[in-house]
Design a protein around this motif. Structure first.
Motif, PDB file in Angstrom:
ATOM      1  N   LYS A 213       0.838  -1.209   0.000  1.00 42.55           N
ATOM      2  CA  LYS A 213       0.000   0.000   0.000  1.00 42.55           C
ATOM      3  C   LYS A 213       0.866   1.250   0.000  1.00 42.55           C
ATOM      4  N   ARG A 214       1.947   1.249   0.783  1.00 41.82           N
ATOM      5  CA  ARG A 214       2.851   2.401   0.790  1.00 41.82           C
ATOM      6  C   ARG A 214       3.456   2.615  -0.599  1.00 41.82           C
TER       7      ARG A 214
ATOM      8  N   ASP B  81       0.782   4.015  -2.884  1.00 37.80           N
ATOM      9  CA  ASP B  81       0.501   5.410  -2.514  1.00 37.80           C
ATOM     10  C   ASP B  81       1.608   6.345  -2.994  1.00 37.80           C
ATOM     11  N   LEU B  82       2.870   5.916  -2.856  1.00 37.26           N
ATOM     12  CA  LEU B  82       3.998   6.733  -3.320  1.00 37.26           C
ATOM     13  C   LEU B  82       3.964   6.900  -4.833  1.00 37.26           C
ATOM     14  N   THR B  83       3.641   5.828  -5.534  1.00 33.75           N
ATOM     15  CA  THR B  83       3.566   5.874  -7.006  1.00 33.75           C
ATOM     16  C   THR B  83       2.472   6.836  -7.447  1.00 33.75           C
ATOM     17  N   MET B  84       1.309   6.732  -6.816  1.00 28.37           N
ATOM     18  CA  MET B  84       0.190   7.619  -7.162  1.00 28.37           C
ATOM     19  C   MET B  84       0.499   9.070  -6.799  1.00 28.37           C
ATOM     20  N   ALA B  85       1.176   9.284  -5.673  1.00 22.15           N
ATOM     21  CA  ALA B  85       1.535  10.653  -5.272  1.00 22.15           C
ATOM     22  C   ALA B  85       2.485  11.281  -6.290  1.00 22.15           C
ATOM     23  N   LYS B  86       3.366  10.454  -6.849  1.00 20.25           N
ATOM     24  CA  LYS B  86       4.376  10.961  -7.789  1.00 20.25           C
ATOM     25  C   LYS B  86       3.804  11.194  -9.182  1.00 20.25           C
ATOM     26  N   TRP B  87       2.998  10.226  -9.675  1.00 22.84           N
ATOM     27  CA  TRP B  87       2.560  10.281 -11.075  1.00 22.84           C
ATOM     28  C   TRP B  87       1.040  10.316 -11.284  1.00 22.84           C
ATOM     29  N   GLY B  88       0.271   9.915 -10.275  1.00 26.16           N
ATOM     30  CA  GLY B  88      -1.178  10.017 -10.392  1.00 26.16           C
ATOM     31  C   GLY B  88      -1.858   8.968 -11.238  1.00 26.16           C
ATOM     32  N   ARG B  89      -1.107   7.958 -11.663  1.00 27.09           N
ATOM     33  CA  ARG B  89      -1.713   6.893 -12.472  1.00 27.09           C
ATOM     34  C   ARG B  89      -0.819   5.651 -12.453  1.00 27.09           C
TER      35      ARG B  89
END
Length: 234
Positions: free
Chosen positions: A63-64, A67-75
């Protein structure tokens, strides 16, 4: 070439997972790499991506990472699920705990990551998940007992997933490698392959990249052998 696409590689520190990360990066994806060893972080840094040291056995770590991937790139456009190595022993000597470990390593690794990433792909109306399985899934070998049993389950899971998520344009396929050069080579094994050689991690990576690409947009629920002709089951 992919543009502004993001690929997550879970179990990308070495071998086929690392080769997949390199290939997807070369194809234009931003890459996020998880491994338990720290090699994934180093590889991601080299590729200009996001690295994370954690375990695909841990829902919290995954999950972390998501979440980090989505925070960085949004997809997240592609998810590649690699696996570690499960227990091996004569069939009747495998303990309950070892069977459970094998299922964790070879089956639940996919379930855990997919549970987190598939809803994101549904929301963005597209995505592709590729799982690294084994060519022996259809012809189980005593050498890899927990892999054979757990990955037979994964072959069923990919069908169930395809049924449910194909209408959302979210695809899942399994890649089934035979003898690959990341394993120790023996003459006996090589001679059993019609192509008379081991495959390369780069060849597996090219298959993964194809299955993640728009060229494979109508392919889902499949288990694709990449084994030099080794398996003879029809």
């Amino acid at each position: 070439m992919a543009t502004n696409k993001v690929a997550m590689i879970v179990g990308g520190g070495s071998g086929m997972g690392a080769a997949a990360a390199r290939r997807l990066a070369a194809d234009g994806y931003a890459v996020a790499v998880l491994s338990s060893s720290g090699k994934g972080e180093a590889l991601a840094k080299e590729l200009g991506g996001l690295g994370f040291t954690g375990s695909n056995q841990s829902n919290d770590d995954l999950k972390r990472f998501v979440d980090l991937t989505m925070a960085k790139w949004g997809r997240i456009d592609a998810l590649v699920n690699g696996a570690g190595h499960g227990p091996r022993a004569p069939l009747l000597e495998i303990t309950d705990e070892q069977w459970h470990t094998g299922i964790d390593v070879y089956f639940m690794n996919v379930v855990r990551a997919t549970r987190l990433v598939a809803p994101i792909m549904v929301a963005q109306k597209g995505g592709a998940i590729v799982n690294i399985s084994t060519a022996w899934v259809g012809e189980p070998a005593a050498m890899f007992p927990t892999s054979a049993v757990a990955r037979a389950g994964l072959a069923a899971y990919v069908k169930l997933f395809a049924d449910q998520y194909a209408p959302h344009n979210v695809r899942m396929n399994n890649v089934l490698p035979g003898w690959i050069d990341s394993l120790p080579q023996t003459d006996e094994r090589r001679d059993g392959v019609p192509m008379q050689r081991y495959g390369t991690s780069q060849e597996i990576a090219a298959t993964i990249a194809f299955l993640a690409s728009e060229g494979a947009a109508y392919i889902t629920g499949q288990s694709l052998k990449v084994d030099g002709g080794l398996m003879r089951g029809v």
